[in-house]
Design a protein around this motif. Structure first.
Motif, short mmCIF file in Angstrom:
data_model
loop_
_atom_site.label_atom_id
_atom_site.label_comp_id
_atom_site.label_asym_id
_atom_site.label_seq_id
_atom_site.Cartn_x
_atom_site.Cartn_y
_atom_site.Cartn_z
N ASP A 1 34.37 65.70 -67.30
CA ASP A 1 35.45 66.59 -66.89
C ASP A 1 35.20 68.00 -67.45
OD1 ASP A 1 38.13 67.96 -67.34
OD2 ASP A 1 38.82 66.21 -66.23
N PHE A 2 34.88 68.06 -68.73
CA PHE A 2 34.63 69.34 -69.37
C PHE A 2 33.39 70.02 -68.77
CE2 PHE A 2 33.39 72.39 -72.55
CZ PHE A 2 34.59 72.88 -73.02
N LEU A 3 32.36 69.22 -68.53
CA LEU A 3 31.12 69.76 -67.95
C LEU A 3 31.38 70.35 -66.56
CD1 LEU A 3 28.12 70.24 -68.40
CD2 LEU A 3 27.69 67.95 -67.51
N ILE A 4 32.22 69.69 -65.79
CA ILE A 4 32.57 70.23 -64.47
C ILE A 4 33.30 71.57 -64.63
CG2 ILE A 4 34.01 69.89 -62.41
CD1 ILE A 4 33.47 66.83 -62.78
N GLU A 5 34.28 71.61 -65.51
CA GLU A 5 35.02 72.86 -65.75
C GLU A 5 34.10 74.01 -66.13
OE1 GLU A 5 38.03 73.78 -65.19
OE2 GLU A 5 39.18 71.93 -65.05
N VAL A 6 33.22 73.74 -67.09
CA VAL A 6 32.31 74.79 -67.55
C VAL A 6 31.31 75.18 -66.46
CG1 VAL A 6 30.32 75.04 -69.12
CG2 VAL A 6 32.54 74.56 -70.03
N SER A 7 30.88 74.21 -65.68
CA SER A 7 29.96 74.50 -64.57
C SER A 7 30.63 75.40 -63.54
CB SER A 7 29.49 73.21 -63.91
OG SER A 7 28.77 72.42 -64.82
N ILE A 8 31.89 75.16 -63.29
CA ILE A 8 32.64 76.01 -62.36
C ILE A 8 32.79 77.41 -62.94
CG2 ILE A 8 34.91 76.37 -61.29
CD1 ILE A 8 35.04 73.26 -60.98
N ILE A 9 33.11 77.50 -64.21
CA ILE A 9 33.25 78.82 -64.86
C ILE A 9 31.95 79.60 -64.79
CG2 ILE A 9 33.57 79.95 -67.11
CD1 ILE A 9 35.64 77.69 -67.72
N THR A 10 30.83 78.92 -65.03
CA THR A 10 29.53 79.60 -65.00
C THR A 10 28.98 79.72 -63.58
OG1 THR A 10 28.33 77.53 -65.43
CG2 THR A 10 28.90 78.91 -67.35
N ARG A 11 29.73 79.18 -62.61
CA ARG A 11 29.37 79.24 -61.20
C ARG A 11 28.05 78.52 -60.91
NH1 ARG A 11 32.86 81.43 -58.38
NH2 ARG A 11 31.58 81.85 -56.57
N ASP A 12 27.83 77.43 -61.63
CA ASP A 12 26.64 76.60 -61.44
C ASP A 12 27.02 75.42 -60.55
OD1 ASP A 12 24.45 74.86 -61.61
OD2 ASP A 12 24.07 75.36 -63.71
N ARG A 13 26.90 75.63 -59.25
CA ARG A 13 27.33 74.64 -58.27
C ARG A 13 26.58 73.32 -58.42
NH1 ARG A 13 27.13 72.71 -52.98
NH2 ARG A 13 29.15 72.79 -51.93
N GLN A 14 25.27 73.39 -58.63
CA GLN A 14 24.46 72.16 -58.74
C GLN A 14 24.89 71.31 -59.94
OE1 GLN A 14 23.60 71.85 -55.98
NE2 GLN A 14 21.41 72.05 -55.72
N ALA A 15 25.08 71.96 -61.08
CA ALA A 15 25.50 71.22 -62.28
C ALA A 15 26.90 70.64 -62.08
CB ALA A 15 25.47 72.12 -63.50
N ALA A 16 27.78 71.41 -61.44
CA ALA A 16 29.14 70.93 -61.19
C ALA A 16 29.12 69.71 -60.26
CB ALA A 16 29.98 72.04 -60.58
N LEU A 17 28.31 69.77 -59.21
CA LEU A 17 28.21 68.64 -58.28
C LEU A 17 27.63 67.40 -58.96
CD1 LEU A 17 27.06 70.20 -54.89
CD2 LEU A 17 29.15 68.88 -55.33
N LYS A 18 26.62 67.60 -59.77
CA LYS A 18 26.00 66.48 -60.48
C LYS A 18 27.02 65.80 -61.40
CE LYS A 18 22.30 65.36 -63.71
NZ LYS A 18 21.26 65.90 -64.60
N ALA A 19 27.75 66.61 -62.15
CA ALA A 19 28.76 66.06 -63.06
C ALA A 19 29.90 65.41 -62.26
CB ALA A 19 29.30 67.15 -63.98
N TRP A 20 30.28 66.02 -61.13
CA TRP A 20 31.33 65.46 -60.28
C TRP A 20 30.93 64.08 -59.76
CZ3 TRP A 20 31.90 63.67 -55.34
CH2 TRP A 20 33.21 63.47 -54.89
#
Length: 160
Positions: free
Chosen positions: A118-137
């Motif tokens: 959950d935290f990794l998704i939030e931070v990925s969104i903040i840093t605008r790292d779509r790939q990392a956000a999708l992977k964590a999602w």
């Protein structure tokens, strides 16, 4: 009795560490000074470093909190909550890439932990790292498909 004498009498334990949760900011300031002295006297007491970091963060002394958490993590490398707490400090300092790195390290320690993902998704969104956000999602969806934030996360990720 002077604080320096109290330091020798009062043992550092997890019970002392937990006390700050229920006290007011004025007392937190005193406790922070106390823990600061403990930190100086017992450099290998990971619990004292983390407690001091928490108190410093509450007081808004974020740079000092960062240093205390780093000392804690040098002694206790497997505590994912401390990684996330330091990542929160970095977000408050507007150092999102550092927060992302810590969340990523925490996910390496516990890759199926919903709180970390959950935290990794939030931070990925903040840093605008779509790939990392999708992977964590995807991982979060896999380990906790009933998570109520999944749809919201997906919408936010799709907007990146």
């Amino acid at each position: 009795m002077k604080l320096s004498k109290l330091v020798h009498v009062i043992p550092v334990s997890n019970n002392i560490v937990a006390l700050y949760h229920s006290i007011n900011i004025k007392t937190v300031f005193v406790s922070s000074k106390f823990l600061g002295h403990l930190d100086v006297l017992d450099k290998n007491n990971a619990s004292a470093h983390r407690s001091l970091g928490r108190l410093q963060a509450v007081k808004g002394d974020l740079k000092s909190a960062e240093q205390s958490y780093l000392k804690f993590l040098a002694l206790e490398r497997t505590n994912i909550n401390a990684y996330l707490e330091l990542a929160e400090v970095y977000l408050q300092l507007e150092e999102a890439p550092k927060a992302f790195a810590l969340a990523d390290q925490a996910s390496g320690l516990e890759p199926a932990n919903p709180k970390v993902l959950d935290f990794l998704i939030e931070v990925s969104i903040i840093t605008r790292d779509r790939q990392a956000a999708l992977k964590a999602w995807r991982l979060l969806h896999e380990v906790n498909p009933e998570n109520q934030k999944l749809d919201e996360f997906k919408e936010r990720i799709d907007k990146l």
